[in-house]
Design a protein around this motif. Structure first.
Motif, mmCIF file in Angstrom:
data_model
loop_
_atom_site.group_PDB
_atom_site.id
_atom_site.type_symbol
_atom_site.label_atom_id
_atom_site.label_comp_id
_atom_site.label_asym_id
_atom_site.label_seq_id
_atom_site.Cartn_x
_atom_site.Cartn_y
_atom_site.Cartn_z
ATOM 1 N N LEU A 1 38.850 23.177 -64.672
ATOM 2 C CA LEU A 1 38.500 23.937 -63.477
ATOM 3 C C LEU A 1 39.613 24.876 -63.031
ATOM 4 N N THR A 2 40.864 24.480 -63.243
ATOM 5 C CA THR A 2 41.964 25.333 -62.793
ATOM 6 C C THR A 2 41.936 26.699 -63.456
ATOM 7 N N ASP A 3 41.423 26.760 -64.704
ATOM 8 C CA ASP A 3 41.356 28.056 -65.382
ATOM 9 C C ASP A 3 40.341 28.973 -64.706
ATOM 10 N N ALA A 4 39.205 28.393 -64.305
ATOM 11 C CA ALA A 4 38.198 29.194 -63.607
ATOM 12 C C ALA A 4 38.731 29.671 -62.256
ATOM 13 N N ILE A 5 39.360 28.770 -61.506
ATOM 14 C CA ILE A 5 39.916 29.149 -60.204
ATOM 15 C C ILE A 5 41.019 30.182 -60.387
ATOM 16 N N ARG A 6 41.845 29.990 -61.406
ATOM 17 C CA ARG A 6 42.907 30.962 -61.688
ATOM 18 C C ARG A 6 42.327 32.352 -61.861
ATOM 19 N N GLU A 7 41.230 32.463 -62.624
ATOM 20 C CA GLU A 7 40.629 33.781 -62.857
ATOM 21 C C GLU A 7 40.134 34.398 -61.560
ATOM 22 N N ALA A 8 39.498 33.576 -60.717
ATOM 23 C CA ALA A 8 38.988 34.106 -59.451
ATOM 24 C C ALA A 8 40.132 34.539 -58.540
ATOM 25 N N VAL A 9 41.206 33.764 -58.505
ATOM 26 C CA VAL A 9 42.362 34.120 -57.681
ATOM 27 C C VAL A 9 43.013 35.404 -58.199
ATOM 28 N N GLN A 10 43.142 35.517 -59.518
ATOM 29 C CA GLN A 10 43.716 36.739 -60.085
ATOM 30 C C GLN A 10 42.890 37.953 -59.701
ATOM 31 N N ASN A 11 41.574 37.828 -59.741
ATOM 32 C CA ASN A 11 40.720 38.952 -59.331
ATOM 33 C C ASN A 11 40.961 39.300 -57.872
ATOM 34 N N GLY A 12 41.141 38.253 -57.033
ATOM 35 C CA GLY A 12 41.422 38.509 -55.623
ATOM 36 C C GLY A 12 42.752 39.205 -55.423
ATOM 37 N N ILE A 13 43.754 38.819 -56.183
ATOM 38 C CA ILE A 13 45.066 39.462 -56.091
ATOM 39 C C ILE A 13 44.984 40.914 -56.528
ATOM 40 N N ASP A 14 44.192 41.167 -57.574
ATOM 41 C CA ASP A 14 44.082 42.519 -58.123
ATOM 42 C C ASP A 14 43.182 43.440 -57.298
ATOM 43 N N SER A 15 42.427 42.869 -56.364
ATOM 44 C CA SER A 15 41.513 43.695 -55.579
ATOM 45 C C SER A 15 42.283 44.727 -54.753
ATOM 46 N N PRO A 16 41.912 46.012 -54.810
ATOM 47 C CA PRO A 16 42.621 47.040 -54.035
ATOM 48 C C PRO A 16 42.692 46.679 -52.559
ATOM 49 N N GLY A 17 43.891 46.791 -51.998
ATOM 50 C CA GLY A 17 44.059 46.525 -50.581
ATOM 51 C C GLY A 17 44.221 45.056 -50.226
ATOM 52 N N SER A 18 44.159 44.186 -51.196
ATOM 53 C CA SER A 18 44.257 42.763 -50.902
ATOM 54 C C SER A 18 45.671 42.395 -50.472
ATOM 55 N N SER A 19 45.779 41.547 -49.430
ATOM 56 C CA SER A 19 47.082 41.051 -48.977
ATOM 57 C C SER A 19 47.136 39.537 -48.977
ATOM 58 N N ARG A 20 45.972 38.879 -49.103
ATOM 59 C CA ARG A 20 45.956 37.423 -49.053
ATOM 60 C C ARG A 20 44.733 36.890 -49.799
ATOM 61 N N VAL A 21 44.943 35.779 -50.523
ATOM 62 C CA VAL A 21 43.842 35.081 -51.171
ATOM 63 C C VAL A 21 43.860 33.635 -50.691
ATOM 64 N N LEU A 22 42.763 33.223 -50.080
ATOM 65 C CA LEU A 22 42.634 31.857 -49.581
ATOM 66 C C LEU A 22 41.804 31.042 -50.564
ATOM 67 N N VAL A 23 42.283 29.840 -50.864
ATOM 68 C CA VAL A 23 41.608 28.978 -51.830
ATOM 69 C C VAL A 23 41.345 27.621 -51.186
ATOM 70 N N SER A 24 40.132 27.153 -51.327
ATOM 71 C CA SER A 24 39.766 25.818 -50.870
ATOM 72 C C SER A 24 39.196 25.058 -52.056
ATOM 73 N N ILE A 25 39.797 23.901 -52.369
ATOM 74 C CA ILE A 25 39.350 23.102 -53.508
ATOM 75 C C ILE A 25 38.963 21.719 -53.016
ATOM 76 N N SER A 26 37.780 21.281 -53.377
ATOM 77 C CA SER A 26 37.324 19.927 -53.076
ATOM 78 C C SER A 26 36.458 19.469 -54.240
ATOM 79 N N PRO A 27 36.170 18.179 -54.350
ATOM 80 C CA PRO A 27 35.334 17.706 -55.459
ATOM 81 C C PRO A 27 33.944 18.341 -55.491
ATOM 82 N N GLU A 28 33.444 18.798 -54.344
ATOM 83 C CA GLU A 28 32.097 19.371 -54.313
ATOM 84 C C GLU A 28 32.082 20.845 -54.724
ATOM 85 N N ARG A 29 33.028 21.608 -54.191
ATOM 86 C CA ARG A 29 33.013 23.043 -54.482
ATOM 87 C C ARG A 29 34.395 23.639 -54.316
#
Length: 577
Positions: A50-78
């Motif tokens: 799962l960390t690889d999938a989350i890593r990809e989503a976080v990287q996309n958030g970091i790369d998004s134009p104008g982005s200054s923060r990426v918030l991540v919430s991880i739990s067993p459900e979602r």
């Protein structure tokens, strides 16, 4: 008025399910596109957990134009990943293509403004659960494994995604992964803590390079300025900044060197013989899984050159006695190259039979040298007399031994002599000789010997037991005698050494041929030894003997069994050679 929802508002099923599930579909299907075999690999096989999938989503958030923060919430459900960047217009053809075509996107390998490269991370994301990718007033939903039968996901499966209208406007992007149960650990598994730890390390220096902060489950992952990473290290450390990277090295070879590509953790390398971190200024060319550096990466080649020089400078600050085997091997490999054959020739990198160290210069100055694989009869005595006897049980010294026969290395060593023959000619051979005058043994040795003799009688082992000062634990001729040594016992505590001798005596009793030199420890021996150790009668006899000693004392038991010491007129030492 536009609503800007926070991560906490999206973290409940009521907020996400009701808003998206109740909205009318745009009646447009979006397929995750690629060749069938390639798509299956990219989605199912490219990522480990799962960390690889989350890593990809976080990287996309970091790369998004104008982005200054990426918030991540991880739990067993979602898992939820929310960024405050420009988002994606899913109503446009380009926007839909960027999120649905594997390999598509605006990221380029040579683009140091983004940390992603391939545009295939979206495949990893949809493999781990039913997914909603929400930006502005539209969401793109996937249920790759067709595990959901209600709401938005009811009528979609495979790589076919569904566009739905969102009730609320989101400036930025939210990726929600509703986990498939078989793609994540059990809710109480330790692996969830490991996931958090790994992701925190993954993005530890991203903010220093991109300015975008990453917050995981309410805590920032930012480790600050890489140049300060080893400022408080209790070990020797050295920092250096080049045009390509920030190098923060510390002398912790066992931990390895963490490599970060533009602030994103890639791998830990141990072949440099140092610890610390390297953070590149710009992207490194990575392999497909993004867990190592591809060969031919020009930026890494320049970093590597600077890293080796910085490491060498750090080694200069470490005393010889603090150098670990890992570091010494690295230094020996460098010395073996034509350009570095004298770089550390004066450093004491090699281990003698006495466990002291010696330099290559000292080795090369000797008329001849000897090699031993650990403790060997007389080797330490030869060193005390000025001979160079090198101990190859030390990995760095073994590497020198290997290189000494390599025609392609610049390292040369003197001719060798036979250690056993030399020790015998010098009169320091302490090989397979028993001690003839047992009255000369010290108090502990006398007790060990007498106990072993009583033990042999109790166990029904019809072999004489003798004592020696050799380095082996014990040996036997396989028929008539067993010889024990100081090495047979590991502690002076009575309960420990008595059990040590129990195992040693049975070990030698299991040998049906001589156990000197190269004893056979094959399947037949192992089976016999195990049967002797586990034999209920032997275990009972040993326990009763120990209890008898506890109750009556050693001397009383020894007298009862009539075991005494022999003087020099006993058996000649010659038969033990």
């Amino acid at each position: 008025m536009t609503d800007h929802l926070t991560l906490s508002e999206f973290a409940t099923s009521e907020s996400t399910d009701s808003r998206l599930g109740s909205q009318p579909s745009t009646n447009e299907t979006v397929t995750m596109t690629a060749d069938e075999r390639v798509a299956t690999y990219l989605i199912e096989d490219q990522m480990a957990d799962l960390t690889d999938a989350i890593r990809e989503a976080v990287q996309n958030g970091i790369d998004s134009p104008g982005s200054s923060r990426v918030l991540v919430s991880i739990s067993p459900e979602r898992s939820l990943i929310l960024d405050d960047g420009a988002g994606v217009d899913l109503k446009s053809t380009e926007g839909r293509r960027n999120l649905s075509v594997l390999g598509a996107g605006s990221k380029q390998r040579a683009d140091d403004e983004t940390i992603g490269e391939w545009g295939i991370g979206k495949g990893a994301i949809i493999a781990k659960g039913a997914v909603r990718i929400w930006s502005h007033d539209t969401a793109l939903c996937f249920d790759y494994r067709d595990r959901r039968d209600s709401g938005t996901w009811a009528d979609i499966n495979g790589r076919d995604g569904q566009l739905v209208d969102a009730e609320h406007y989101l400036e930025g992007m939210l990726v929600e992964i509703d986990h498939y149960e078989d793609e994540v650990p059990d809710p109480d598994s330790y692996r969830w803590r490991r996931y958090i730890r790994d992701l925190r390390k993954r993005f530890a220096y991203v903010q220093s390079r991109t300015g975008v902060s990453v917050v995981i489950n309410g805590e920032s992952v930012n480790q600050g300025d890489p140049l300060e990473a080893v400022a408080d290290s209790p070990h020797p450390s050295l920092t250096r900044e080049t045009e390509d990277a920030i190098l923060a090295l510390e002398y912790t070879p066992h931990e390895g060197l963490d490599i970060y590509s533009n602030g994103l953790y890639v791998t830990t390398k141990r072949e440099y013989g140092v610890g610390g971190s390297v953070v590149s200024k710009g992207n490194l060319t990575l392999n497909f899984a993004r867990n190592d550096i591809q060969s031919g990466c020009d930026r890494w080649q320049r970093i590597d050159n600077a890293l080796e020089q910085t490491r060498d400078d750090l080694y200069a600050e470490v005393s010889d006695d603090r150098l670990t085997a890992e570091s010494r091997e690295v230094m020996i490999e460098a010395m073996a190259s034509e350009s570095s054959d004298e770089q550390w020739a004066h450093r004491k990198l090699f281990q003698l039979a006495t466990e002291s160290r010696i330099s290559l210069e000292e080795i090369q100055a000797a008329p001849k040298i000897g090699w031993v694989g650990g403790a060997e009869k007389g080797a330490d005595k030869l060193v005390e007399r000025g001979y160079v006897v090198l101990d190859t049980s030390d990995s760095a010294t073994q590497r020198l031994c290997d290189l000494a026969t390599d025609e392609d290395t610049s390292i040369t060593v003197p001719e060798t002599f036979d250690v056993g023959e030399q020790a015998e000619s010098e009169g320091v051979w302490t090989g397979y000789h028993r001690i003839e005058d047992e009255s000369q043994l010290n108090a502990d040795q006398r007790r060990y010997l007498r106990f072993a003799r009583v033990l042999a009688k109790e166990l029904g082992i019809e072999r004489n037991v003798y004592y020696s000062e050799a380095s082996a634990d014990a040996w036997t001729d396989g028929r008539t005698y067993i010889v024990i040594t100081d090495s047979a016992v590991t502690s002076r505590q009575r309960a420990v050494w008595m059990h040590d001798l129990y195992l040693v005596v049975l070990h030698e009793a299991a040998h049906e041929t001589s156990s000197r030199d190269r004893p056979s420890h094959g399947h037949h021996f192992e089976s016999k030894f195990r049967s002797l150790v586990e034999d209920p009668g032997n275990r009972s006899s040993f326990a009763e003997l120990v209890q008898q000693i506890v109750d009556e004392g050693f001397e009383s038991v020894f007298d009862k069994y009539e075991v005494d010491l022999q003087r020099s007129e006993g058996v000649s030492s010659g038969q033990f050679r």
